[in-house]
Design a protein around this motif. Structure first.
Motif, mmCIF file in Angstrom:
data_model
loop_
_atom_site.group_PDB
_atom_site.id
_atom_site.type_symbol
_atom_site.label_atom_id
_atom_site.label_comp_id
_atom_site.label_asym_id
_atom_site.label_seq_id
_atom_site.Cartn_x
_atom_site.Cartn_y
_atom_site.Cartn_z
ATOM 1 N N ARG A 262 0.910 -1.265 0.096
ATOM 2 C CA ARG A 262 -0.292 -0.391 0.363
ATOM 3 C C ARG A 262 0.569 1.193 -0.396
ATOM 4 O O ARG A 262 0.344 1.922 -0.654
ATOM 5 N N VAL A 263 1.863 1.570 1.148
ATOM 6 C CA VAL A 263 2.656 2.472 0.849
ATOM 7 C C VAL A 263 3.969 2.876 -0.818
ATOM 8 O O VAL A 263 3.315 3.575 -1.069
ATOM 9 N N GLN A 264 4.088 1.888 -1.276
ATOM 10 C CA GLN A 264 4.436 1.976 -2.630
ATOM 11 C C GLN A 264 3.521 1.954 -3.514
ATOM 12 O O GLN A 264 3.879 2.969 -4.274
ATOM 13 N N ALA A 265 2.416 1.730 -3.531
ATOM 14 C CA ALA A 265 1.055 2.022 -4.075
ATOM 15 C C ALA A 265 1.243 3.705 -4.461
ATOM 16 O O ALA A 265 0.988 4.521 -5.668
ATOM 17 N N GLN A 266 1.025 4.298 -3.087
ATOM 18 C CA GLN A 266 0.550 5.610 -2.874
ATOM 19 C C GLN A 266 2.171 6.726 -3.455
ATOM 20 O O GLN A 266 2.084 7.194 -3.713
ATOM 21 N N GLU A 267 3.291 5.623 -2.857
ATOM 22 C CA GLU A 267 4.927 6.170 -3.599
ATOM 23 C C GLU A 267 4.660 6.557 -5.081
ATOM 24 O O GLU A 267 5.193 7.223 -5.894
ATOM 25 N N LEU A 268 4.033 5.498 -5.613
ATOM 26 C CA LEU A 268 4.409 5.097 -7.555
ATOM 27 C C LEU A 268 3.066 6.426 -7.941
ATOM 28 O O LEU A 268 3.116 7.013 -8.734
ATOM 29 N N MET A 269 2.129 6.227 -6.966
ATOM 30 C CA MET A 269 1.388 7.462 -7.741
ATOM 31 C C MET A 269 1.746 9.142 -7.813
ATOM 32 O O MET A 269 1.700 9.510 -8.065
ATOM 33 N N SER A 270 2.322 8.792 -6.349
ATOM 34 C CA SER A 270 3.586 10.287 -6.167
ATOM 35 C C SER A 270 4.212 10.974 -7.078
ATOM 36 O O SER A 270 4.846 12.085 -7.678
ATOM 37 N N ALA A 271 4.856 9.576 -7.230
ATOM 38 C CA ALA A 271 5.800 10.237 -8.801
ATOM 39 C C ALA A 271 5.632 10.035 -10.020
ATOM 40 O O ALA A 271 5.873 10.851 -10.644
ATOM 41 N N LEU A 272 4.200 9.304 -10.217
ATOM 42 C CA LEU A 272 3.501 9.483 -11.927
ATOM 43 C C LEU A 272 3.506 11.182 -11.400
ATOM 44 O O LEU A 272 3.173 11.798 -12.674
ATOM 45 N N LEU A 273 2.734 11.356 -10.150
ATOM 46 C CA LEU A 273 2.382 12.897 -10.408
ATOM 47 C C LEU A 273 2.748 14.160 -10.416
ATOM 48 O O LEU A 273 2.819 15.267 -11.305
ATOM 49 N N ASP A 274 4.409 13.488 -10.054
ATOM 50 C CA ASP A 274 5.385 14.118 -9.789
ATOM 51 C C ASP A 274 5.750 14.641 -11.388
ATOM 52 O O ASP A 274 6.171 15.803 -11.963
ATOM 53 N N GLN A 275 6.249 13.578 -12.068
ATOM 54 C CA GLN A 275 5.935 13.687 -13.634
ATOM 55 C C GLN A 275 5.331 14.268 -14.513
ATOM 56 O O GLN A 275 5.167 15.313 -15.363
ATOM 57 N N GLU A 276 3.804 14.434 -13.820
ATOM 58 C CA GLU A 276 3.048 14.890 -14.981
ATOM 59 C C GLU A 276 2.931 16.430 -14.435
ATOM 60 O O GLU A 276 3.147 17.257 -15.540
ATOM 61 N N THR A 277 3.110 17.065 -12.984
ATOM 62 C CA THR A 277 3.588 18.413 -13.721
ATOM 63 C C THR A 277 4.534 19.220 -13.830
ATOM 64 O O THR A 277 5.183 19.751 -13.974
ATOM 65 N N ALA A 278 5.491 18.523 -14.279
ATOM 66 C CA ALA A 278 6.713 18.850 -14.209
ATOM 67 C C ALA A 278 6.623 18.972 -15.670
ATOM 68 O O ALA A 278 7.169 19.647 -16.423
ATOM 69 N N VAL A 279 5.828 18.402 -16.884
ATOM 70 C CA VAL A 279 5.337 18.464 -18.371
ATOM 71 C C VAL A 279 5.219 19.594 -17.992
ATOM 72 O O VAL A 279 5.203 19.735 -19.189
ATOM 73 N N ARG A 280 3.424 19.964 -17.039
ATOM 74 C CA ARG A 280 3.095 20.976 -17.855
ATOM 75 C C ARG A 280 3.964 21.855 -17.066
ATOM 76 O O ARG A 280 3.737 23.213 -18.493
ATOM 77 N N GLY A 281 4.564 21.884 -16.536
ATOM 78 C CA GLY A 281 5.271 23.122 -16.134
ATOM 79 C C GLY A 281 6.570 23.584 -17.302
ATOM 80 O O GLY A 281 7.196 24.761 -17.530
#
Length: 579
Positions: free
Chosen positions: A54-73
């Protein structure tokens, strides 16, 4: 003895019951061990796998969000620094996927959901992220922003839904595992309850069985044994219960029969003893009368018999003096025989009287200084010593409890014997010494006379026993018998030292005073402590210490001679010399 073949023995019954209980408990223990192992595995899965997933799944979602935010910026500013979270997010995503695959190796549903998330993330990067980045680099931010549309946002929302599905699968697996933990725990509790019931039932059965097959038969056997112990030795003992108890009852009954027989024998022996006691009582009365007769005889012998004997001796001596040489030679010889016989008879009667009075006519024990006694002995034997040119010496002697007249007679007999049985042409030398052995004084009278052969060492203390003819050595042969009786009357023993190199050494023991024993032990301990490690002082120290506790003599009629006669291993001698 009876052989009880029927029925189970107590041991067999107990072993059977314990065997059944043991088998049941072992089975329950094995089942509990298996369930406990599974329960531990499920707990480990909850704590070490599903929880970290469960912790790793949350970590995975956090990594994907970082990628999406970086691309937008980056599409807005075209600043390369805005792409750094994108690269970090990609690395984190790759590492997280690897860790989650390791944790989810036993959960295929989670692996499938994880594959879906990985595929959609890859599709998003290849279809959205990479084109926006490359377009922004070539054509600028406006061109990059143009590629970010509602469709691309929906595509990333698909990743979100895939991650949510992954979380759902993980929660479902976690719930199933938790249910398994709860189920195995419940089963373990049930098994423990069953084990407790088995133990309780087995204990109850064991108590009831012991009461029926052990306690009741034992109580009955004890009751019968008590009846026998109270005096009813004719009561037959019968056993009940297991074969062991019946065999025990038979053994006890055999013992009862043996005791009954022995009691009969004891009664018969008691009757015989009573008869013997009555006979002994009669004999004691006869002995008392006999002792009275002996005392009367001693009185007659000392008065009535000696008076006519003295007359016979006196008139025989008168005949010898008046008519010697007037008759023929044979008549003179007969008269000499008569005089000698009368004199020997008189000495024999006196010695017998002295022997019979030892221990019978007593003055009571007192503390006697043997040094004073030796002074008296020296005075009594002075004439004999002067005649034989004898030398009498003695070491410091102890103080003991006894009768002084008897002890004087004892030592006088020993000294007289040593002077009498001398070697021709060798002046007699007599030396008396003492040493403490345990709680007794061992007193020695040593001479340089003719000695005694070892085979005759015991015979010399027998009354009237002579090793030489009366012509060679005069006497009645009762002197050493008197010595032995006096020593034994004082609680000691007397013997001849057969290992003496020269002459005769007669040793006897007398009980030592308690204060002398204590002083000797204290002095010996002090001497040992002082002489530790000194080989010159550890050889004869005990003997020297033993003599050193003897009390200082009076010195009347004697003189100190530090280097006088032989010391017999002692120090500080006394010497009586003939002028």
């Amino acid at each position: 003895m009876k052989a009880y073949q029927q029925g189970w023995t107590l041991r067999r019954r107990v072993v059977a019951l314990l065997g059944v209980v043991l088998v049941l408990l072992l089975g329950l223990a094995a089942a509990e061990a298996t369930l406990a192992a599974k329960n531990r595995q499920n707990i480990d899965a909850v704590l070490l796998k599903t929880g970290p997933l469960r912790v790793q799944a949350q970590e995975l979602m956090s990594a994907l969000l970082d990628q999406e935010t970086a691309v937008r910026g980056y599409a807005v500013n075209a600043d390369r620094k805005d792409l750094e979270p994108y690269q970090v997010g990609v690395d984190r995503e790759r590492d997280t996927f690897a860790e989650m695959r390791k944790l989810a190796v036993d959960y295929p549903e989670v692996l499938r959901a994880l594959d879906v998330v990985e595929q959609r993330a890859a599709q998003w990067r290849s279809g959205v992220a990479e084109p926006v980045i490359s377009t922004t680099e070539r054509s600028g931010p406006s061109a990059g922003r143009a590629l970010i549309t509602d469709q691309t946002r929906q595509q990333f929302d698909g990743i979100r839904s895939a991650v949510d599905g992954l979380q759902g699968e993980i929660l479902e697996v976690r719930q199933k595992t938790a249910d398994k933990v709860k189920a195995t725990s419940n089963v373990l509790v049930v098994l423990l309850i069953i084990a407790a019931l088995v133990v309780a039932v087995a204990g109850a059965v064991l108590l009831l069985s012991l009461d029926r097959i052990l306690i009741r038969p034992l109580a009955g056997l004890v009751g019968q044994v008590r009846e026998v112990a109270s005096g009813d030795y004719r009561h037959r003992i019968e056993g009940s219960g297991p074969p062991e108890f019946r065999l025990l009852a038979d053994d006890i009954d055999i013992m009862r029969q043996k005791i009954a027989r022995e009691l009969d024998e004891v009664r018969e022996a008691r009757e015989r003893i009573e008869w013997v006691n009555s006979q002994l009582q009669k004999q004691a009365e006869e002995l008392t009368r006999s002792n009275r007769d002996l005392e009367q005889f001693a009185y007659v012998a000392s008065h009535d018999l000696q008076e006519p004997l003295r007359k016979v001796a006196s008139f025989c001596q008168l005949l010898q003096r008046r008519y010697s040489g007037q008759l023929d030679e044979r008549a003179d010889q007969y008269i000499a025989f008569a005089v000698d016989g009368a004199q020997r008879m008189q000495r024999l009667i006196n010695d017998l009287l002295a022997f019979s009075r030892i221990g019978r006519l007593t003055t009571g024990f007192t503390e006697v200084d043997l040094n004073k006694v030796m002074g008296d002995v020296a005075g009594q034997t002075e004439a004999a010593r002067q005649y034989a040119d004898a030398e009498l010496t003695w070491d410091r002697l102890p103080v003991i409890r006894g009768e002084e007249p008897l002890l004087t007679n004892l030592l006088a007999n020993l000294v007289s014997n040593s002077i009498k049985f001398r070697r021709p042409d060798v002046p007699p030398k007599v030396h008396v010494s003492a040493r403490l052995v345990d709680d007794e004084w061992e007193i020695s009278c040593r001479d340089n006379g003719i000695g005694i052969e070892p085979e005759f060492a015991d015979k010399i203390f027998v009354i009237f026993q002579r090793l030489h003819s009366k012509d060679a050595y005069p006497g009645t042969g009762i002197g050493l018998a008197i010595v032995k009786k006096i020593v034994e009357y004082h609680g000691g023993r007397v013997w001849v030292d057969t290992e003496a190199a020269e002459g005769t050494t007669i040793r006897f023991t007398l009980p030592a005073l308690p204060e002398d024993v204590e002083a000797a032990r204290a002095a010996e301990q002090a001497a040992v402590e002082e002489s530790t490690g000194d080989p010159e002082t550890t050889g004869d120290g005990a003997e020297d210490v033993a003599v050193s506790v003897a009390r200082q003599p009076d010195g009347a009629g004697r003189e100190e001679t530090p280097e006088g006669a032989a010391r017999d291993g002692t120090t500080g001698g006394m010497k009586e010399t003939v002028g």
